[in-house]
Design a protein around this motif. Sequence first.
Motif, short mmCIF file in Angstrom:
data_model
loop_
_atom_site.label_atom_id
_atom_site.label_comp_id
_atom_site.label_asym_id
_atom_site.label_seq_id
_atom_site.Cartn_x
_atom_site.Cartn_y
_atom_site.Cartn_z
N ASN A 159 -11.04 -11.68 2.41
CA ASN A 159 -10.65 -10.41 3.06
C ASN A 159 -9.83 -10.61 4.25
N LEU A 160 -9.95 -11.37 5.14
CA LEU A 160 -8.98 -11.44 6.24
C LEU A 160 -7.57 -12.08 5.62
N HIS A 161 -7.76 -13.04 4.63
CA HIS A 161 -6.27 -13.72 4.43
C HIS A 161 -5.58 -12.40 3.59
N SER A 162 -6.20 -11.69 2.95
CA SER A 162 -5.65 -10.54 2.07
C SER A 162 -4.92 -9.54 3.00
N CYS A 190 -6.23 -5.41 -5.17
CA CYS A 190 -7.12 -5.38 -3.94
C CYS A 190 -7.97 -6.39 -3.69
N PRO A 191 -7.44 -7.52 -3.38
CA PRO A 191 -8.40 -8.77 -3.05
C PRO A 191 -8.98 -8.43 -1.55
N ASN A 192 -8.33 -7.76 -0.77
CA ASN A 192 -9.20 -7.44 0.43
C ASN A 192 -10.48 -6.70 0.41
N TYR A 193 -10.38 -5.85 -0.68
CA TYR A 193 -11.65 -5.01 -1.19
C TYR A 193 -12.80 -5.72 -1.71
N ALA A 224 -14.62 0.31 -4.88
CA ALA A 224 -13.89 0.21 -6.39
C ALA A 224 -13.31 1.30 -6.74
N PRO A 225 -13.57 2.47 -6.59
CA PRO A 225 -12.78 3.67 -7.05
C PRO A 225 -11.27 3.68 -6.22
N ARG A 226 -11.41 3.24 -5.08
CA ARG A 226 -9.98 3.03 -4.36
C ARG A 226 -9.21 2.09 -4.79
N ALA A 227 -9.84 0.96 -5.25
CA ALA A 227 -9.11 -0.34 -5.94
C ALA A 227 -8.64 0.38 -7.05
N PHE A 228 -9.13 1.17 -7.98
CA PHE A 228 -8.60 1.68 -9.43
C PHE A 228 -7.57 2.48 -8.85
N THR A 229 -7.68 3.55 -7.94
CA THR A 229 -6.69 4.35 -7.46
C THR A 229 -5.34 3.58 -7.07
N ASN A 230 -5.54 2.55 -6.08
CA ASN A 230 -4.23 1.95 -5.65
C ASN A 230 -3.73 1.15 -6.69
N HIS A 231 -4.53 0.55 -7.69
CA HIS A 231 -3.93 -0.07 -8.87
C HIS A 231 -2.82 0.70 -9.60
N ARG A 232 -3.46 1.92 -9.82
CA ARG A 232 -2.73 2.80 -10.74
C ARG A 232 -1.42 3.24 -9.86
N TRP A 233 -1.53 3.63 -8.45
CA TRP A 233 -0.64 4.04 -7.50
C TRP A 233 0.59 2.75 -7.51
N TYR A 234 0.34 1.42 -7.58
CA TYR A 234 1.25 0.41 -7.65
C TYR A 234 2.03 0.49 -8.91
N LEU A 235 1.02 0.66 -10.09
CA LEU A 235 2.06 0.84 -11.54
C LEU A 235 2.88 1.80 -11.44
N GLU A 236 2.57 3.16 -10.86
CA GLU A 236 3.38 4.19 -10.79
C GLU A 236 4.73 3.93 -9.97
N LYS A 237 4.29 3.46 -8.81
CA LYS A 237 5.50 3.25 -7.79
C LYS A 237 6.33 2.36 -8.11
N LYS A 246 -4.87 -7.37 -12.44
CA LYS A 246 -6.10 -6.38 -12.23
C LYS A 246 -6.19 -5.60 -11.33
N ALA A 247 -7.38 -4.60 -11.15
CA ALA A 247 -7.45 -3.67 -9.93
C ALA A 247 -8.25 -4.65 -8.89
N LEU A 248 -9.47 -4.96 -9.20
CA LEU A 248 -10.32 -5.62 -8.33
C LEU A 248 -10.84 -6.71 -8.60
N PHE A 249 -11.45 -6.95 -9.81
CA PHE A 249 -12.01 -8.47 -10.32
C PHE A 249 -10.95 -9.17 -11.12
N PRO A 250 -10.80 -10.26 -10.62
CA PRO A 250 -9.55 -11.11 -11.35
C PRO A 250 -10.18 -11.21 -12.90
#
Length: 253
Positions: A159-162, A190-193, A224-237, A246-250
């Motif tokens: 978490n701290l490193h991310s 989202c490795p911090n999450y 978890a829902p925020r990680a999925f939303t952030n992941h979609r946001w990165y892909l769109e942006k 992946k979004a949350l789990f390697p």
Amino acid sequence: MDEITFYKICLFSLFAFAVIVYFSLLLIPAPYGRHLRKGWGYTVRAKLGWFIMEFPAFVVIIIFFFAGNRQTNIVAIVFLLMWSTHYFQRTFIFPFMMKGGEKKFPVVLIVFALGFNTLNGYVNGRYLFYYSPVYPLSWLYDPRFIIGTIFFISGMVINLHSDHILRGLRGSAKNGYSIPRRGLFKYISCPNYFGEILEWTGWAIATWSVPGLAFAVFTFANLAPRAFTNHRWYLEKFSDYPKKRKALFPFIK
Ligand code: NDP
């Protein structure tokens, strides 16, 4: 109402909130950071917001440590140190190291987080320092404590490193976003999450407690829902965003 009844209601509420929060956040992303938007009422500076909402998490557990009956129990002191280390960083260090700190944070989220952190501090602190069976010193050698603590420390380091990597993406004055590529960001958005979820899963295992489980479940439900939303946001942006990430789990989701 006696306190034990009140306590059980609070504990049950944590699980209930987790279910509500999970499904709500799948539909409506929490309006802060990259998902900040109009229509959520008054806002304050993000740094101040983070400090205010995390402060009860730091202080409430200490209050219940001294209100309890375990002040000389070594295992109780170890649990207090684990929790306090996390929340000292989150309350007194993280907000003041944030880059792009002129950003705003909605007061309504601060109120929600204040309520949650107070409730969660009470539910965990009252259990560990008063209601639980006394943990013997030998608990420190129990596989549950050892495995849980390994998870907790690994999660905290991730978490701290991310969060450190994310800060490094921004110059002191910039407020924009770029693609993080170092550390566990190679595998997930989202490795911090992920680290945070690992941390509180470790806490649940190390304390081997229902309140610890409630906190771990809530952390997953919140992040978890925020990680999925952030992941979609990165892909769109970013058109060049790594497609295998992946979004949350390697390697999983
Ligand atoms: P984010 O990853 O969304 O943001 C962390 C910081 O990095 C923010 O300052 C953000 O700026 C910045 N940032 C994020 N992505 C980028 C990027 N691609 N480029 C540049 N800067 C970026 O995390 P959160 O703000 O949601 O959470 C912060 C910490 O709090 C995390 O460690 C998280 O685990 C923890 N947390 C724990 C919760 C729990 O339930 N236990 C709940 C929520 C958070 P900006 O704010 O401008 O977007």
